[in-house]
Design an enzyme around this catalytic site. Structure first.
Site, short mmCIF file in Angstrom:
data_model
loop_
_atom_site.label_atom_id
_atom_site.label_comp_id
_atom_site.label_asym_id
_atom_site.label_seq_id
_atom_site.Cartn_x
_atom_site.Cartn_y
_atom_site.Cartn_z
N GLU A 14 -6.99 4.60 7.59
CA GLU A 14 -6.81 6.02 7.25
C GLU A 14 -8.03 6.55 6.48
O GLU A 14 -8.35 7.74 6.57
CB GLU A 14 -5.50 6.20 6.46
CG GLU A 14 -4.31 6.03 7.39
CD GLU A 14 -3.04 5.50 6.72
OE1 GLU A 14 -2.95 5.52 5.49
OE2 GLU A 14 -2.15 5.04 7.48
N HIS A 58 -9.54 0.92 4.75
CA HIS A 58 -8.27 1.15 5.45
C HIS A 58 -8.51 2.13 6.59
O HIS A 58 -9.33 3.04 6.47
CB HIS A 58 -7.23 1.70 4.47
CG HIS A 58 -5.85 1.74 5.05
ND1 HIS A 58 -5.46 2.72 5.93
CD2 HIS A 58 -4.80 0.90 4.91
CE1 HIS A 58 -4.20 2.49 6.30
NE2 HIS A 58 -3.78 1.39 5.69
N LYS A 115 0.14 4.23 -0.32
CA LYS A 115 -0.53 5.40 0.25
C LYS A 115 -0.31 6.62 -0.68
O LYS A 115 -0.21 6.46 -1.89
CB LYS A 115 -0.04 5.68 1.67
CG LYS A 115 -0.06 4.44 2.54
CD LYS A 115 0.06 4.77 3.99
CE LYS A 115 0.26 3.49 4.79
NZ LYS A 115 0.02 3.66 6.19
N ASN A 174 0.87 -1.18 0.00
CA ASN A 174 0.00 0.00 0.00
C ASN A 174 0.90 1.22 0.00
O ASN A 174 1.47 1.58 1.04
CB ASN A 174 -0.90 -0.03 1.26
CG ASN A 174 -1.70 1.24 1.41
OD1 ASN A 174 -1.82 2.02 0.47
ND2 ASN A 174 -2.26 1.44 2.60
N SER A 209 3.30 -2.03 10.45
CA SER A 209 4.73 -2.00 10.73
C SER A 209 5.46 -3.30 10.42
O SER A 209 6.41 -3.68 11.11
CB SER A 209 4.98 -1.59 12.19
OG SER A 209 4.57 -0.25 12.39
C1 PEP Z 1 -0.81 0.22 6.05
O1 PEP Z 1 -0.96 1.41 5.91
O2 PEP Z 1 -1.63 -0.56 5.53
C2 PEP Z 1 0.34 -0.25 6.80
C3 PEP Z 1 0.32 -1.46 7.24
O3 PEP Z 1 1.35 0.65 7.00
P1 PEP Z 1 2.77 0.35 7.67
O4 PEP Z 1 3.27 -0.95 7.11
O5 PEP Z 1 3.61 1.52 7.30
O6 PEP Z 1 2.54 0.25 9.15
#
Ligand code: PEP
Length: 268
Positions: free
Chosen positions: A108, A106, A20, A18, A230
Site C-alpha cells: 500500500e 508495504h 493500517k 499491521n 488474508s
Molecule cells: C497486510 O496489509 O499486510 C495484510 C496482510 O492485510 P490482510 O491480512 O488484511 O490481507
C-alpha cells in the site's frame, strides 16, 4: 531466538499485526490490553508477537503493552533521520517512542506513495541505523502472477530493497502477494512454499556477497520470512506451518484480539 543470534535453528514464529489506518484510542487500547492480558496469562506461548498501530497510537499502545513481551512497531519510516519532510516520521523518532520494528515497502506504500525498491532500501537502511528491525515487504500483483512473473518480481524486489548490512537480526522479509491482501484470497500452500524457498535462497545469495555463501546461508536460515495476505484463523495452520514460513504479517484479522491470538497459536 534472540536478536543477534544467527544459529541455524528454526526461528521462532513472529506474528505481526499491521493495523493500517485503523483504530482510535479507545479501540486501539482495548485491543492492545486484550493481547497483553493473553500473553501474561499464557506465559511463553512459543511465538513472538508484534503490533504495528498507526503513528498516532504508538505512545499509548507502547504503554499498554509495556512489560508484556509484545513488541511495538511502526508501519513505515522516512529514509532521513530529521529535516524538512512535512508529515513524515523518522526511524529515530520511532526508536525514541519505543518501537523495535518498522514495516517498509508495504504494497500500500508502494502503490499509494509510489515507493520504489530504491526508496524501500533507503528506509530499511534508516531503520537499521536506528537499531530497528526492518520488515521488508515484497510481493507480486495479480497481473504479474497471472503472467507467471511471481518469482522474477520477488527476486527483483529483494535485490533492490535489501540494504547492505541486512542480517537475520535486523531484517524480516514479508512475502505478501498484492492480490491476496484484504481480498480473502490466498495462494495455495505449494505456491507459498515455492516463493518462501526462493526468498531464502535469494537472501542467502545477497547476504553472502563478499562474505561467502556459507555465511549468507547461515544468515538466511536464521532470518524470519513471514507470509501475509488474508491470513485468518481458518487458513493460518496450513499457511504458517509450511517450510520456510516463520510467521505472518496480518492485516484485517489483527484488529480482533481473539482472531489474532488464534492465528498466532496456529503458527506452531
Ligand atoms: C497486510 O496489509 O499486510 C495484510 C496482510 O492485510 P490482510 O491480512 O488484511 O490481507
Amino acid at each position: 531466538m534472540q536478536a543477534g543470534d544467527t544459529m541455524t535453528v528454526t526461528p521462532r514464529p513472529l506474528i505481526a499485526g499491521n493495523w493500517k489506518m485503523n483504530g482510535l484510542r479507545e479501540d486501539g487500547l482495548a485491543l492492545a490490553r486484550a493481547l497483553a492480558e493473553r500473553v501474561r496469562s499464557t506465559g511463553d506461548a512459543g511465538f513472538d508477537m508484534l503490533v504495528c498501530p498507526p503513528f498516532t497510537l504508538l505512545a499509548e499502545i507502547g504503554l499498554a503493552i509495556d512489560g508484556s513481551g509484545i513488541a511495538l512497531g511502526a508501519q513505515d519510516c522516512h529514509q532521513e533521520q530529521q529535516g524538512a519532510h512535512t508529515g513524515d516520521v523518522s526511524a529515530a523518532m520511532l526508536n525514541d517512542m519505543g518501537c523495535r520494528y518498522a514495516i517498509v515497502g508495504h504494497s500500500e506504500r508502494r502503490s499509494d506513495h509510489a515507493e520504489t525498491d530504491a526508496v524501500v532500501e533507503s528506509k530499511a537502511g534508516a531503520a537499521h541505523r536506528q537499531g530497528l528491525v526492518a520488515i521488508v515487504c515484497v510481493g507480486e500483483t495479480g497481473d504479474e502472477r497471472d503472467s507467471g512473473a511471481t518469482l522474477s518480481v520477488v527476486t527483483r524486489q529483494l535485490a533492490g530493497s535489501l540494504p547492505d548490512g541486512a542480517s537475520a537480526s535486523n531484517t524480516v522479509i514479508a512475502y505478501e502477494p498484492v492480490w491476496a491482501i484484504g481480498t480473502g484470497r490466498t495462494p495455495c500452500p505449494d505456491d507459498v512454499a515455492e516463493v518462501h524457498a526462493l526468498v531464502r535462497d535469494r537472501v542467502a545469495a545477497k547476504l553472502g556477497l563478499g562474505k561467502g555463501r556459507g555465511e549468507g546461508e547461515a544468515q538466511a536460515r536464521a532470518m524470519r520470512i513471514l507470509y501475509g495476505g488474508s491470513v485468518n484463523p481458518s487458513n493460518a495452520a496450513e499457511l504458517l506451518t509450511l517450510d520456510d514460513v516463520n510467521g505472518a504479517l496480518v492485516g484485517g484479522a489483527s484488529l480482533k484480539a481473539d482472531d489474532f491470538w488464534s492465528i498466532a497459536e496456529r503458527s506452531l
